[in-house]
Design a protein around this motif. Structure first.
Motif, PDB file in Angstrom:
ATOM      1  N   CYS A   1       0.865  -1.174   0.037  1.00 23.57           N
ATOM      2  CA  CYS A   1       0.147   0.023  -0.124  1.00 23.57           C
ATOM      3  C   CYS A   1       0.763   1.248  -0.021  1.00 23.57           C
ATOM      4  O   CYS A   1       1.693   1.350   0.646  1.00 23.57           O
ATOM      5  CB  CYS A   1      -0.968   0.084   1.105  1.00 23.57           C
TER       6      CYS A   1
ATOM      7  N   CYS B   1      -0.020   4.222   3.484  1.00 21.13           N
ATOM      8  CA  CYS B   1       0.288   4.164   4.875  1.00 21.13           C
ATOM      9  C   CYS B   1       1.636   3.647   5.338  1.00 21.13           C
ATOM     10  O   CYS B   1       2.016   3.289   6.354  1.00 21.13           O
ATOM     11  CB  CYS B   1      -0.869   3.260   5.536  1.00 21.13           C
TER      12      CYS B   1
ATOM     13  N   CYS C   1      -5.785   4.709   5.918  1.00 22.68           N
ATOM     14  CA  CYS C   1      -5.781   4.768   4.270  1.00 22.68           C
ATOM     15  C   CYS C   1      -7.032   5.379   3.606  1.00 22.68           C
ATOM     16  O   CYS C   1      -7.994   4.803   2.659  1.00 22.68           O
ATOM     17  CB  CYS C   1      -5.584   3.563   3.503  1.00 22.68           C
TER      18      CYS C   1
ATOM     19  N   GLU D   1     -12.340   0.994   5.223  1.00 26.05           N
ATOM     20  CA  GLU D   1     -11.081   0.241   5.309  1.00 26.05           C
ATOM     21  C   GLU D   1     -11.380  -0.692   6.639  1.00 26.05           C
ATOM     22  O   GLU D   1     -11.384  -0.070   7.998  1.00 26.05           O
ATOM     23  CB  GLU D   1      -9.752   1.021   5.574  1.00 26.05           C
TER      24      GLU D   1
ATOM     25  N   CYS E   1      -5.610  -2.649   8.118  1.00 23.34           N
ATOM     26  CA  CYS E   1      -4.669  -1.674   7.639  1.00 23.34           C
ATOM     27  C   CYS E   1      -3.244  -1.997   8.092  1.00 23.34           C
ATOM     28  O   CYS E   1      -2.956  -2.257   9.308  1.00 23.34           O
ATOM     29  CB  CYS E   1      -4.969  -0.165   8.152  1.00 23.34           C
TER      30      CYS E   1
ATOM     31  N   CYS F   1      -4.067  -3.774   3.552  1.00 22.94           N
ATOM     32  CA  CYS F   1      -5.017  -2.948   3.676  1.00 22.94           C
ATOM     33  C   CYS F   1      -6.390  -3.250   2.567  1.00 22.94           C
ATOM     34  O   CYS F   1      -5.973  -3.862   1.785  1.00 22.94           O
ATOM     35  CB  CYS F   1      -4.755  -1.582   3.201  1.00 22.94           C
TER      36      CYS F   1
HETATM   37 ZN   LIG Z   1      -2.576   1.223   3.679  1.00 19.73          ZN
END
Ligand SMILES: [Zn+2]
Length: 214
Positions: free
Chosen positions: A153, A156, A166, A190, A193, A201
């Motif tokens: 991802c 983050c 996120c 979300e 994460c 995520c």
């Molecule tokens: Zn993320």
């Protein structure tokens, strides 16, 4: 993806970096955006966004610092709200930057029933993320939800948080699905994460829009 390659591609190209910066500036205003870029140790970007090309742009770690700076200045929930809003604002810039792929989809989309339009919208976004950044998206489906899972991802990276953080891609999905469904609101949340210590995520998308007439 092995470690070397992961390192090589752990960045967004300039074209996407520019989208992230334009959308966050729209939401934060010029002064707020300057404060965030300074706090994120990216002051050279103030009023100086990268060109819309595919050279290497912001690293995932730098984008992680941007969202951390937004939380530091506006608080955790206020910051996440702004990031989500910036994600929604960014949709128009994705259309400008990646309109080719999307307009082809648009022609095909007109012919399809809503549930398929939504699925194809999610697939197009996953394809753009996978093809043009080092993010790794896989898609899944449950009875009530679609799952947009980021195994790597860009939002983050190097962050540690108690809350899922996120919200920017959550906002992108919300606005994309609003557009693709011609005005329906889909709940996107979300649910896991990497910043919270989860392995991936996960953005969970309700199959049925909020304003569905049953
Ligand atoms: Zn993320």
């Amino acid at each position: 993806m092995n470690e070397d390659r992961a390192h090589l591609y752990a960045c967004f190209p300039n074209r996407i970096s520019r989208i992230l910066l334009l959308a966050s500036a729209d939401v934060l205003g010029a002064n707020g955006h300057s404060a965030v870029l300074t706090t994120a140790r990216l002051p050279h970007l103030i009023g100086n966004y990268p060109p819309p090309d595919f050279e290497k742009g912001l690293t995932f770690a730098e984008v992680g610092r941007l969202s951390q700076a937004i939380e530091d200045i506006y608080g955790v929930s206020g910051g996440q709200r702004l990031l989500r809003q910036a994600g929604r604002e960014s949709f128009k810039y994705w259309m400008e930057g990646f309109g080719g792929a999307i307009s082809v989809a648009d022609v095909a989309l007109r012919l399809l029933p809503p549930v398929l339009r939504v699925r194809i919208g999610i697939e197009v976004l996953a394809e753009i993320f996978n093809r043009y950044s080092g993010q790794q998206v896989t898609l899944g489906e449950g009875r009530d939800s679609f799952f947009f899972t980021l195994e790597a991802c860009g939002f983050c990276s190097e962050r540690h948080s108690d809350e899922p953080s996120c919200s920017f891609p959550v906002g992108i999905l919300e606005e994309s699905l609003f557009w693709v469904s011609r005005g329906r609101h889909f709940v996107v949340e979300e649910t896991t994460c990497i910043a919270c210590g989860d392995p991936v995520c996960t953005l969970c998308i309700d199959r049925i829009p909020l304003d569905h007439a049953s």
